[in-house]
Write a protein that holds these residues in place. Structure first.
Motif, PDB file in Angstrom:
ATOM      1  N   VAL A   1     -24.084  18.946  12.960  1.00 42.73           N
ATOM      2  CA  VAL A   1     -23.957  19.599  11.654  1.00 42.73           C
ATOM      3  C   VAL A   1     -25.309  19.951  11.045  1.00 42.73           C
ATOM      4  CG1 VAL A   1     -21.734  18.487  11.190  1.00 42.73           C
ATOM      5  CG2 VAL A   1     -23.828  17.471  10.248  1.00 42.73           C
ATOM      6  N   LEU A   2     -26.385  19.319  11.519  1.00 41.90           N
ATOM      7  CA  LEU A   2     -27.698  19.615  10.941  1.00 41.90           C
ATOM      8  C   LEU A   2     -28.191  20.989  11.384  1.00 41.90           C
ATOM      9  CD1 LEU A   2     -29.578  16.204  11.179  1.00 41.90           C
ATOM     10  CD2 LEU A   2     -29.080  17.471   9.082  1.00 41.90           C
ATOM     11  N   ALA A   3     -28.863  21.664  10.440  1.00 43.00           N
ATOM     12  CA  ALA A   3     -29.513  22.935  10.763  1.00 43.00           C
ATOM     13  C   ALA A   3     -30.754  22.641  11.601  1.00 43.00           C
ATOM     14  CB  ALA A   3     -29.900  23.622   9.460  1.00 43.00           C
ATOM     15  N   PRO A   4     -31.253  23.635  12.329  1.00 39.15           N
ATOM     16  CA  PRO A   4     -32.516  23.422  13.057  1.00 39.15           C
ATOM     17  C   PRO A   4     -33.593  22.924  12.100  1.00 39.15           C
ATOM     18  CG  PRO A   4     -31.508  25.504  13.701  1.00 39.15           C
ATOM     19  CD  PRO A   4     -30.689  24.964  12.557  1.00 39.15           C
ATOM     20  N   GLY A   5     -34.298  21.892  12.502  1.00 34.43           N
ATOM     21  CA  GLY A   5     -35.322  21.308  11.627  1.00 34.43           C
ATOM     22  C   GLY A   5     -34.743  20.337  10.596  1.00 34.43           C
TER      23      GLY A   5
ATOM     24  N   ALA B   1     -34.543  11.041  11.709  1.00 34.28           N
ATOM     25  CA  ALA B   1     -34.389  11.742  12.993  1.00 34.28           C
ATOM     26  C   ALA B   1     -34.365  13.235  12.694  1.00 34.28           C
ATOM     27  CB  ALA B   1     -33.091  11.311  13.671  1.00 34.28           C
ATOM     28  N   THR B   2     -35.190  13.992  13.409  1.00 30.88           N
ATOM     29  CA  THR B   2     -35.316  15.431  13.123  1.00 30.88           C
ATOM     30  C   THR B   2     -34.739  16.244  14.277  1.00 30.88           C
ATOM     31  OG1 THR B   2     -37.345  14.910  11.929  1.00 30.88           O
ATOM     32  CG2 THR B   2     -36.979  17.231  12.456  1.00 30.88           C
ATOM     33  N   LYS B   3     -33.939  17.252  13.900  1.00 30.52           N
ATOM     34  CA  LYS B   3     -33.374  18.154  14.921  1.00 30.52           C
ATOM     35  C   LYS B   3     -34.404  19.233  15.248  1.00 30.52           C
ATOM     36  CE  LYS B   3     -29.291  21.097  15.624  1.00 30.52           C
ATOM     37  NZ  LYS B   3     -27.909  21.332  15.191  1.00 30.52           N
TER      38      LYS B   3
ATOM     39  N   ALA C   1     -23.680   9.831  15.778  1.00 37.32           N
ATOM     40  CA  ALA C   1     -25.042  10.357  16.009  1.00 37.32           C
ATOM     41  C   ALA C   1     -24.960  11.793  16.541  1.00 37.32           C
ATOM     42  CB  ALA C   1     -25.788   9.450  16.973  1.00 37.32           C
ATOM     43  N   ARG C   2     -24.023  12.049  17.445  1.00 36.44           N
ATOM     44  CA  ARG C   2     -23.890  13.417  18.002  1.00 36.44           C
ATOM     45  C   ARG C   2     -23.368  14.387  16.934  1.00 36.44           C
ATOM     46  NH1 ARG C   2     -21.652  10.679  22.417  1.00 36.44           N
ATOM     47  NH2 ARG C   2     -19.565  11.423  21.914  1.00 36.44           N
TER      48      ARG C   2
ATOM     49  N   PHE D   1     -30.467   7.840  18.453  1.00 32.99           N
ATOM     50  CA  PHE D   1     -30.598   9.220  17.964  1.00 32.99           C
ATOM     51  C   PHE D   1     -31.303  10.131  18.978  1.00 32.99           C
ATOM     52  CE2 PHE D   1     -30.121   6.873  13.827  1.00 32.99           C
ATOM     53  CZ  PHE D   1     -28.816   7.304  13.629  1.00 32.99           C
ATOM     54  N   THR D   2     -32.162   9.542  19.806  1.00 34.07           N
ATOM     55  CA  THR D   2     -32.769  10.360  20.868  1.00 34.07           C
ATOM     56  C   THR D   2     -31.691  10.777  21.865  1.00 34.07           C
ATOM     57  OG1 THR D   2     -34.838   9.141  20.591  1.00 34.07           O
ATOM     58  CG2 THR D   2     -34.598  10.417  22.619  1.00 34.07           C
ATOM     59  N   GLU D   3     -30.857   9.819  22.236  1.00 35.11           N
ATOM     60  CA  GLU D   3     -29.760  10.124  23.180  1.00 35.11           C
ATOM     61  C   GLU D   3     -28.834  11.206  22.617  1.00 35.11           C
ATOM     62  OE1 GLU D   3     -27.580   6.766  25.243  1.00 35.11           O
ATOM     63  OE2 GLU D   3     -25.907   7.659  24.148  1.00 35.11           O
ATOM     64  N   ALA D   4     -28.676  11.218  21.273  1.00 30.81           N
ATOM     65  CA  ALA D   4     -27.778  12.200  20.649  1.00 30.81           C
ATOM     66  C   ALA D   4     -28.415  13.590  20.567  1.00 30.81           C
ATOM     67  CB  ALA D   4     -27.388  11.721  19.249  1.00 30.81           C
ATOM     68  N   GLY D   5     -29.683  13.713  20.939  1.00 34.95           N
ATOM     69  CA  GLY D   5     -30.295  15.042  21.013  1.00 34.95           C
ATOM     70  C   GLY D   5     -31.415  15.286  20.019  1.00 34.95           C
ATOM     71  N   PHE D   6     -31.716  14.325  19.145  1.00 38.34           N
ATOM     72  CA  PHE D   6     -32.771  14.559  18.150  1.00 38.34           C
ATOM     73  C   PHE D   6     -34.134  14.641  18.836  1.00 38.34           C
ATOM     74  CE2 PHE D   6     -29.332  13.129  15.484  1.00 38.34           C
ATOM     75  CZ  PHE D   6     -29.498  13.903  14.333  1.00 38.34           C
ATOM     76  N   ALA D   7     -34.991  15.532  18.289  1.00 39.66           N
ATOM     77  CA  ALA D   7     -36.297  15.779  18.905  1.00 39.66           C
ATOM     78  C   ALA D   7     -37.274  14.652  18.593  1.00 39.66           C
ATOM     79  CB  ALA D   7     -36.863  17.112  18.405  1.00 39.66           C
ATOM     80  N   ARG D   8     -37.195  14.121  17.357  1.00 36.89           N
ATOM     81  CA  ARG D   8     -38.111  13.056  16.938  1.00 36.89           C
ATOM     82  C   ARG D   8     -37.345  12.029  16.136  1.00 36.89           C
ATOM     83  NH1 ARG D   8     -40.916  17.156  14.717  1.00 36.89           N
ATOM     84  NH2 ARG D   8     -40.671  16.329  12.612  1.00 36.89           N
ATOM     85  N   VAL D   9     -37.700  10.746  16.316  1.00 39.10           N
ATOM     86  CA  VAL D   9     -37.145   9.683  15.468  1.00 39.10           C
ATOM     87  C   VAL D   9     -38.315   8.810  15.028  1.00 39.10           C
ATOM     88  CG1 VAL D   9     -35.436   7.845  15.260  1.00 39.10           C
ATOM     89  CG2 VAL D   9     -35.039   9.698  16.901  1.00 39.10           C
ATOM     90  N   GLU D  10     -38.540   8.753  13.718  1.00 43.66           N
ATOM     91  CA  GLU D  10     -39.724   8.065  13.192  1.00 43.66           C
ATOM     92  C   GLU D  10     -39.323   7.152  12.034  1.00 43.66           C
ATOM     93  OE1 GLU D  10     -42.684  11.904  13.601  1.00 43.66           O
ATOM     94  OE2 GLU D  10     -40.894  11.993  12.354  1.00 43.66           O
TER      95      GLU D  10
END
Ligand SMILES: C[S@@+](CC[C@H](N)C(=O)[O-])C[C@H]1O[C@@H](n2cnc3c(N)ncnc32)[C@H](O)[C@@H]1O
Length: 251
Positions: A134-138, A246-248, A128-129, A215-224
């Motif tokens: 590796v994901l780009a912002p957004g 999950a969105t960064k 998850a981290r 995924f929230t714990e891993a730093g994602f802003a939203r998980v839907e």
């Protein structure tokens, strides 16, 4: 080009030969044989991983794919770079060792029926981290898994429902005749396994709440919740699975 036929590490090959000999010996007890088969499988994964590392020894691949699938197996998606521990894949890589991509480069990361096959907490939380890294912002991570809530909320179930669900999940599995009651289906979600040496067991069960927490714990802003899209996902996974996106954080 990497020579995929070359032994990655000779000592692993010797170890594998010793295990193969023990597995052929009728005097090897059942419990030991099960464990040896699991070790043999890990040795195969280690060899594949080594092949992937030889191709990109720096640990970060040169390609910068925008769309990546992890653990897709034979379900390849057009336009995606496929990373899996076994062939066929664009990159053979054991994701328990991290995701070998550069920081903040991937726009869309997809996996289904993969997360439950890696150990929790160490590998699942690291995955998850790594996905977040590796994901780009957004950027978005879509994850689908067997939905533990789907079986737990139906327990105890009438025999007709049990029979129907067993048929859907196990019709093509060699262990079909050993799955008999609804509790066997509960076991499927939590610890699916069979004696097929190539089968990858389930290590952990997930539901919507657990995916949100992970995924929230891993730093994602939203998980839907993610609306199942058969143009990307494997159509056979739609039933009894839970998917989240999950969105960064952007910017
Ligand atoms: C049950 S299959 C799911 C395949 C496909 N996603 C689908 O839904 O049909 C699980 C996949 O995860 C891959 N996998 C399991 N552990 C892995 C690991 N540590 N690193 C990379 N891939 C892994 C397996 O090789 C397999 O292809």
């Amino acid at each position: 080009m990497t020579d995929h036929s070359a032994p990655a590490r000779p000592e692993l090959d010797r170890f594998r030969d010793r295990i193969a000999a023990l597995l052929q010996d009728p005097a090897t007890p059942h419990g030991l044989a099960r464990t040896l088969r699991a070790v043999a499988k890990e040795l195969d994964l280690a060899q594949h991983h080594e092949e992937g590392r030889k191709e990109w020894p720096g640990g970060r691949i040169d390609a910068i794919p925008a769309q990546v699938q992890i653990g897709g197996g034979t379900h390849r998606i057009d336009g995606f770079f496929n990373i899996d521990a076994v062939p066929p894949a664009d990159l053979l890589w054991d994701v328990r060792e991290g995701i070998p991509l550069r920081d903040s480069t991937v726009r869309f990361l997809f996996s289904e029926h993969f997360l439950e096959h890696i150990d929790y907490p160490r590998s699942a939380k690291w995955y998850a981290r790594e996905a977040h890294r590796v994901l780009a912002p957004g950027g978005r991570l879509v994850t689908g898994v067997p939905d533990a809530a789907h079986v737990l909320t139906q327990y105890p179930a009438p025999p007709e429902r049990t029979a129907g669900m067993i048929e859907r999940w196990y019709a093509n599995r060699s262990c079909r005749e050993d799955i008999n009651t609804f509790l066997d289906l509960v076991n499927y979600v939590f610890r699916d396994q069979d004696d097929d040496p190539t089968y990858n067991p389930h290590y952990w069960a997930y539901d919507f709440e657990k995916l949100v927490q992970l995924f929230t714990e891993a730093g994602f802003a939203r998980v839907e919740p993610w609306d199942f899209d058969p143009r990307i996902a494997n159509p056979k996974r739609e039933w009894a699975s839970v998917y989240v996106v999950a969105t960064k954080l952007s910017g």
